[in-house]
Design a protein around this motif. Sequence first.
Motif, PDB file in Angstrom:
ATOM      1  N   LEU A 444       0.826  -1.207   0.000  1.00  0.00           N
ATOM      2  CA  LEU A 444       0.000   0.000   0.000  1.00  0.00           C
ATOM      3  C   LEU A 444       0.862   1.260   0.000  1.00  0.00           C
ATOM      4  O   LEU A 444       0.534   2.261  -0.636  1.00  0.00           O
ATOM      5  N   SER A 445       2.002   1.194   0.690  1.00  0.00           N
ATOM      6  CA  SER A 445       2.866   2.366   0.778  1.00  0.00           C
ATOM      7  C   SER A 445       3.442   2.746  -0.579  1.00  0.00           C
ATOM      8  O   SER A 445       3.702   3.917  -0.853  1.00  0.00           O
ATOM      9  N   VAL A 446       3.641   1.733  -1.450  1.00  0.00           N
ATOM     10  CA  VAL A 446       4.144   2.009  -2.793  1.00  0.00           C
ATOM     11  C   VAL A 446       3.139   2.863  -3.560  1.00  0.00           C
ATOM     12  O   VAL A 446       3.493   3.845  -4.217  1.00  0.00           O
ATOM     13  N   VAL A 447       1.869   2.475  -3.471  1.00  0.00           N
ATOM     14  CA  VAL A 447       0.822   3.239  -4.151  1.00  0.00           C
ATOM     15  C   VAL A 447       0.697   4.627  -3.522  1.00  0.00           C
ATOM     16  O   VAL A 447       0.474   5.621  -4.216  1.00  0.00           O
ATOM     17  N   TYR A 448       0.858   4.689  -2.212  1.00  0.00           N
ATOM     18  CA  TYR A 448       0.787   5.970  -1.500  1.00  0.00           C
ATOM     19  C   TYR A 448       1.874   6.920  -2.013  1.00  0.00           C
ATOM     20  O   TYR A 448       1.618   8.097  -2.284  1.00  0.00           O
ATOM     21  N   VAL A 449       3.094   6.395  -2.162  1.00  0.00           N
ATOM     22  CA  VAL A 449       4.196   7.211  -2.684  1.00  0.00           C
ATOM     23  C   VAL A 449       3.870   7.705  -4.081  1.00  0.00           C
ATOM     24  O   VAL A 449       4.081   8.874  -4.419  1.00  0.00           O
ATOM     25  N   TYR A 450       3.339   6.814  -4.906  1.00  0.00           N
ATOM     26  CA  TYR A 450       2.984   7.210  -6.271  1.00  0.00           C
ATOM     27  C   TYR A 450       1.903   8.294  -6.256  1.00  0.00           C
ATOM     28  O   TYR A 450       1.972   9.281  -6.998  1.00  0.00           O
ATOM     29  N   ASP A 474      -4.615  -3.434  -5.950  1.00  0.00           N
ATOM     30  CA  ASP A 474      -5.624  -4.487  -5.837  1.00  0.00           C
ATOM     31  C   ASP A 474      -5.149  -5.623  -4.948  1.00  0.00           C
ATOM     32  O   ASP A 474      -5.907  -6.152  -4.131  1.00  0.00           O
ATOM     33  N   LEU A 475      -3.878  -5.993  -5.102  1.00  0.00           N
ATOM     34  CA  LEU A 475      -3.325  -7.089  -4.313  1.00  0.00           C
ATOM     35  C   LEU A 475      -3.246  -6.715  -2.835  1.00  0.00           C
ATOM     36  O   LEU A 475      -3.562  -7.522  -1.962  1.00  0.00           O
ATOM     37  N   ALA A 476      -2.843  -5.484  -2.558  1.00  0.00           N
ATOM     38  CA  ALA A 476      -2.769  -5.025  -1.162  1.00  0.00           C
ATOM     39  C   ALA A 476      -4.149  -5.066  -0.506  1.00  0.00           C
ATOM     40  O   ALA A 476      -4.298  -5.513   0.636  1.00  0.00           O
ATOM     41  N   LEU A 477      -5.170  -4.621  -1.230  1.00  0.00           N
ATOM     42  CA  LEU A 477      -6.525  -4.625  -0.682  1.00  0.00           C
ATOM     43  C   LEU A 477      -7.038  -6.041  -0.502  1.00  0.00           C
ATOM     44  O   LEU A 477      -7.733  -6.349   0.475  1.00  0.00           O
ATOM     45  N   GLU A 478      -6.682  -6.926  -1.427  1.00  0.00           N
ATOM     46  CA  GLU A 478      -7.101  -8.324  -1.329  1.00  0.00           C
ATOM     47  C   GLU A 478      -6.496  -8.991  -0.097  1.00  0.00           C
ATOM     48  O   GLU A 478      -7.144  -9.797   0.575  1.00  0.00           O
ATOM     49  N   LEU A 479      -5.232  -8.643   0.206  1.00  0.00           N
ATOM     50  CA  LEU A 479      -4.554  -9.246   1.354  1.00  0.00           C
ATOM     51  C   LEU A 479      -4.958  -8.592   2.666  1.00  0.00           C
ATOM     52  O   LEU A 479      -4.660  -9.118   3.732  1.00  0.00           O
ATOM     53  N   GLY A 480      -5.588  -7.434   2.600  1.00  0.00           N
ATOM     54  CA  GLY A 480      -6.109  -6.809   3.811  1.00  0.00           C
ATOM     55  C   GLY A 480      -5.127  -5.929   4.536  1.00  0.00           C
ATOM     56  O   GLY A 480      -4.561  -6.329   5.560  1.00  0.00           O
ATOM     57  N   PRO A 481      -4.894  -4.701   4.081  1.00  0.00           N
ATOM     58  CA  PRO A 481      -3.982  -3.790   4.787  1.00  0.00           C
ATOM     59  C   PRO A 481      -4.583  -3.321   6.102  1.00  0.00           C
ATOM     60  O   PRO A 481      -5.805  -3.298   6.271  1.00  0.00           O
ATOM     61  N   SER A 482      -3.739  -2.923   7.031  1.00  0.00           N
ATOM     62  CA  SER A 482      -4.227  -2.458   8.337  1.00  0.00           C
ATOM     63  C   SER A 482      -4.170  -0.945   8.475  1.00  0.00           C
ATOM     64  O   SER A 482      -4.823  -0.375   9.341  1.00  0.00           O
ATOM     65  N   ASP A 483      -3.390  -0.268   7.630  1.00  0.00           N
ATOM     66  CA  ASP A 483      -3.216   1.179   7.738  1.00  0.00           C
ATOM     67  C   ASP A 483      -4.304   1.883   6.921  1.00  0.00           C
ATOM     68  O   ASP A 483      -4.121   2.228   5.760  1.00  0.00           O
ATOM     69  N   TYR A 484      -5.469   2.087   7.559  1.00  0.00           N
ATOM     70  CA  TYR A 484      -6.588   2.690   6.844  1.00  0.00           C
ATOM     71  C   TYR A 484      -6.426   4.183   6.639  1.00  0.00           C
ATOM     72  O   TYR A 484      -7.059   4.763   5.763  1.00  0.00           O
ATOM     73  N   SER A 485      -5.569   4.816   7.434  1.00  0.00           N
ATOM     74  CA  SER A 485      -5.316   6.239   7.185  1.00  0.00           C
ATOM     75  C   SER A 485      -4.591   6.409   5.852  1.00  0.00           C
ATOM     76  O   SER A 485      -4.881   7.323   5.084  1.00  0.00           O
ATOM     77  N   PHE A 488      -7.133   5.696   3.125  1.00  0.00           N
ATOM     78  CA  PHE A 488      -8.043   6.835   2.939  1.00  0.00           C
ATOM     79  C   PHE A 488      -7.336   7.949   2.161  1.00  0.00           C
ATOM     80  O   PHE A 488      -7.938   8.615   1.318  1.00  0.00           O
ATOM     81  N   SER A 489      -6.058   8.161   2.441  1.00  0.00           N
ATOM     82  CA  SER A 489      -5.303   9.190   1.725  1.00  0.00           C
ATOM     83  C   SER A 489      -5.216   8.872   0.239  1.00  0.00           C
ATOM     84  O   SER A 489      -5.340   9.761  -0.610  1.00  0.00           O
ATOM     85  N   ILE A 490      -4.999   7.612  -0.062  1.00  0.00           N
ATOM     86  CA  ILE A 490      -4.953   7.204  -1.469  1.00  0.00           C
ATOM     87  C   ILE A 490      -6.309   7.413  -2.123  1.00  0.00           C
ATOM     88  O   ILE A 490      -6.422   7.941  -3.226  1.00  0.00           O
ATOM     89  N   TRP A 491      -7.349   6.992  -1.389  1.00  0.00           N
ATOM     90  CA  TRP A 491      -8.711   7.158  -1.910  1.00  0.00           C
ATOM     91  C   TRP A 491      -9.015   8.636  -2.158  1.00  0.00           C
ATOM     92  O   TRP A 491      -9.553   9.012  -3.194  1.00  0.00           O
TER      93      TRP A 491
END
Length: 566
Positions: A444-450, A474-485, A488-491
């Motif tokens: 998820l952090s990779v997408v966040y950086v992007y 998609d893979l990060a969401l499928e595996l279930g990330p815990s950092d929802y903040s 939410f920032s990505i969203w």
Amino acid sequence: MRKSRGASRTPPLSVAVRAGDVNAVRKLLREGESPNDFDNRGWTPLHEAAAGGHVTCALLLLHFGQDIKDVITHEGETPLFLSVNPDSKPDVIKVLLNHSADMNLGNNERFTPLHKACELDLVDRAHLLLESGADINAANNNHSRPIHEAIKRRSVEMVNLLVKFEADLSLRDSDGRTPIMTAAYMGFHEVLKKLDTPELNIINESQFGESLGDTALMLAVRGGCLKTVEVLLEMGADANIVREDTQQTALHLAARRGDPRIVELIIKATEMEKVALCKNPLINAIESMQVKTIELLLEWMHAHPHLVRKVIECESGVFAQDYKVTGPVSYLLYYKADHKELLPVLHLLLKNGCPANVSSVNEFPPLTATTASSAPKRIKKECIEILLDYGADADHPFPWYAKMYPLSFLPAAWYYALRLHPGENWLIRLLMSVSKKCDPDTLLSVVYVYAYYKTMLVDEELCACRSTLQHTLDLALELGPSDYSMMFSIWAKFRKSGLSGEGLTGEGVQNQQEETTQDDLIVPQMLTPTPLAKLCRILVRKHYSLSALRKYDMPSIVNDFLNYMF
């Protein structure tokens, strides 16, 4: 003066000579037919007589003709040149020589009658020419000498004849090869000892000068003839000569050739100190993938582990942009990913001291080489498991000096897995199960950086990497990330008005795809509750480690679940 009877018409005199009709030849000459007439190939009647072995016809033509003995065809061939062939007769050569034909006049390629005799293995003709004073060292356009032609023909008798008449054994052809070099490459071991003498001592000369080309021994190794290598070593060929331009010895060439019999011979004659200054011959052996050859080299290098670990420059591939060198294991895993002997050779290398990790940021890591390779799933999975058993670091970082790229914030093995094989989810799951530092939040952090720094990432590959980043999200969401903040920032970064928030599938995503610009990624508008799997992961990680849990005898389904959790 020579006359032509037309573009395609053959003079009547030439027709009669070709048929060997002496009476017709005599009659035509008396009637005034010119022996200088030629056809569309430039052949005169004397050329026909020489090529066909018609001795009497040749005598008649020479009696009536003026200065026709050295007339040349359009290909530059004299009657004497054409007389050197299996269908002619030595007596024709004698007739021409008795009439002072030029025995050293070659064709358009400066190929002399003696060259031709050696090429065709016509020993009696060659002997006749040599006794008459033919130039034994004449060079054609390729600087090939008659003895080079005899060697290419593999004629022991012809070579003996030329050596008897004192052919110069030090002369080179256009490839820089002396006769002994040519014989070595041809595997013509029967004549090797005749092609050098203690006085001459040319056995260790290099093909293109001092240490800039192959020696006779190197050429023999390239040719792959075991007996030739044996004879050359008996004659004093030096296996320790290093080609300065390629930094290779005869052992390197033998390793690449892959014949273990030749490798064994060369090893016995090679000094370790010389090889240690050159490239790693083990990588040459991996190129041939001959298991016995690799075993022999590993056994020989056993007392010199530094040589086993020696690296070479990266040759090609996507990874060559990021790494400068590669060791034997990485070379094997990337370049020989589809070879049937991959797994046995991998076990051999690791068991004999080749490291499963790297000691420099410049070196391509073995685990990363596997994830970047084109190996099928079963082989790739087994390679990863073998490397991990030998202590491979699943979290080895991507080189800090590499160009800015969103995926470079991941471990190197993950980086190449996602970039080159984004559809292989099993590979990321496997790497995540053995990672000590990374989890779905890392993806998820990779997408966040992007999402937040893409305006700073000036890189022409960003467009090409968007599909990979979408898959990463998609893979990060499928595996279930815990950092929802972070989620939410990505969203929020990619949020579009009017979206219904159907998650990553369904009509909501389709609508979002239609409204998304090429710079946007597809993200859910509303996040689902934390899955039970994720809560279990957090709890188990807080109190236990995977290595501790594996000490217990648990069903395989539980072990699989724990691998997923970690």
